[in-house]
Design an enzyme around this catalytic site. Sequence first.
Site, mmCIF file in Angstrom:
data_model
loop_
_atom_site.group_PDB
_atom_site.id
_atom_site.type_symbol
_atom_site.label_atom_id
_atom_site.label_comp_id
_atom_site.label_asym_id
_atom_site.label_seq_id
_atom_site.Cartn_x
_atom_site.Cartn_y
_atom_site.Cartn_z
ATOM 1 N N LYS A 7 0.858 -1.181 0.000
ATOM 2 C CA LYS A 7 0.000 0.000 0.000
ATOM 3 C C LYS A 7 0.893 1.230 0.000
ATOM 4 C CE LYS A 7 -3.670 2.328 2.603
ATOM 5 N NZ LYS A 7 -4.559 2.248 3.801
ATOM 6 N N LYS A 42 -2.272 -1.548 -3.733
ATOM 7 C CA LYS A 42 -3.108 -0.350 -3.667
ATOM 8 C C LYS A 42 -2.209 0.877 -3.734
ATOM 9 C CE LYS A 42 -6.393 2.031 -0.649
ATOM 10 N NZ LYS A 42 -7.004 2.101 0.698
#
Length: 308
Positions: free
Chosen positions: A179, A232
């Site tokens: 992320k 992400k």
Amino acid sequence: MRDLVRETTLDVTDLIYPLFIVPGEGIKKEIDTLPGQYHLSVDEAVKMAQEVYDLGILGVEIFGIPTYKDEQGSSAWDMSQPVQQAIKAIRAAVPNLLVVADVCLCQYTTTGHCGMIDDHEILNDETLPLLCKVAVSQAEAGAHMVAPSDMMDGRVGAIREALDAAGYTNVSIMSYAAKYASAYYGPFRGAVNSAPKFGDRKSYQMDPANRLEAFREIELDIAEGADIIMIKPALSYLDIVRETRDRYELPVAVYNVSGEYAMVKSAAAAGLIDEERLVMETMLSMKRAGAKIIITYHAIDIAKWLQK
């Protein structure tokens, strides 16, 4: 002939739809930063979950706004709060819909950070027991899967141990494994009021310049017991998605995040793009890169377009 030789396909079963739960009843209010998405009370979230399931979408991911915040983010594991109540209600009303619960503290802390803070410094190890409380509470409410998005080191292993100890051995973990500290998260933070009150999240989210770090993070999460690994954001990191698919055997998910969605919606509202064609092309790029699961705010539209 074109369809016969197509190498990559998109199916409604590839999609997970995010839901934003708020306190109250009878609430379905469009989110200013995410056109076409809604703040939903528990009763309205159940209706939306049924609509999603009827369209053939297999799962939802639950986010929420609590009734109170404190330094620890204790509302994140409060069984009376909207997230836990929504999980319970959706499981009862739509039992075959997969329910994924976001595990983080940023929406619940007064600081807006994803963990405990001491003098503007994140306390990684002190945060882990709190994340475990969140995951166990969500499993108790009925979540099939928990998705830690905090990026604390060691949290996957701690959550797996806590879930097993509480008897939730069949609850899966979808780890936000890579992320990045991205500018694409802005509309989401507006939707759940989770922007940091000071500083940023660069000390625990990844540098967008780094590639090899992503694989170190992924390998740690796999070793700790992750069942699915997520990248992400999606679009700016498709190179990471492709290499992840090539390196590891676990299912790969991507999060088509709020900034990516909002840019498409803004361009479509201005008449600058063909929204359906652009969205479908974008989804195919994620599948082509190697993602099996796509978490996207476009999911309902995509399901309807695929039916045509």
